[in-house]
Scaffold this motif. Structure first.
Motif, short mmCIF file in Angstrom:
data_model
loop_
_atom_site.label_atom_id
_atom_site.label_comp_id
_atom_site.label_asym_id
_atom_site.label_seq_id
_atom_site.Cartn_x
_atom_site.Cartn_y
_atom_site.Cartn_z
N SER A 64 2.20 3.81 3.35
CA SER A 64 2.42 2.59 4.21
C SER A 64 3.27 2.57 5.65
O SER A 64 3.62 4.09 5.67
N PRO A 121 0.75 -1.31 0.01
CA PRO A 121 -0.13 -0.02 -0.11
C PRO A 121 0.93 1.34 0.12
O PRO A 121 2.00 1.15 0.60
N ASN A 122 0.30 2.28 -0.56
CA ASN A 122 1.06 3.42 -0.57
C ASN A 122 -0.01 4.77 -0.20
O ASN A 122 -0.94 4.92 -1.05
N PHE A 138 5.82 -2.75 2.60
CA PHE A 138 5.22 -2.79 1.42
C PHE A 138 5.34 -3.94 0.62
O PHE A 138 6.54 -4.34 0.74
#
Length: 97
Positions: free
Chosen positions: A30, A27-28, A34
């Motif tokens: 995070s 995810p970004n 990640f």
């Protein structure tokens, strides 16, 4: 004669599009842990730099389609993830919160 000068100020539009075609970071933002989705297994190495340009992480062990990266020991902020496909390099950014 007319000359042009290309000045890079970070991730360009083309880099962003090219990065999505060979890899994706999620995810970004995070917490520092990640995944990199390595589409078609074309990425040969990954390097991560902080805003000062200091390399904080690198790996060539990315033969899998999903690779987990852990830079949770780094300070919160923006980092630049460089993907290398042979001699081609594209950059994406990730935010660590």
């Amino acid at each position: 004669e007319m000359y042009s000068l290309l000045v890079s100020t970070g991730v360009g539009i083309n880099d962003e599009l090219n990065t999505k075609s060979i890899a994706n970071v999620f995810p970004n933002p995070s917490n520092g842990i990640f995944k990199i989705k390595n589409y078609e297994l074309k990425i040969t190495s990954v390097e991560i730099y902080n805003m000062l340009g200091t390399k904080v992480y690198s790996t060539t062990k990315i033969a899998e389609s999903n690779v987990t990266i852990d830079i949770s020991n780094q300070a919160k902020g923006i980092y630049f993830v460089r993907f290398y496909e042979g001699d081609k390099m594209v950059t994406n950014k990730i935010v660590i919160q």
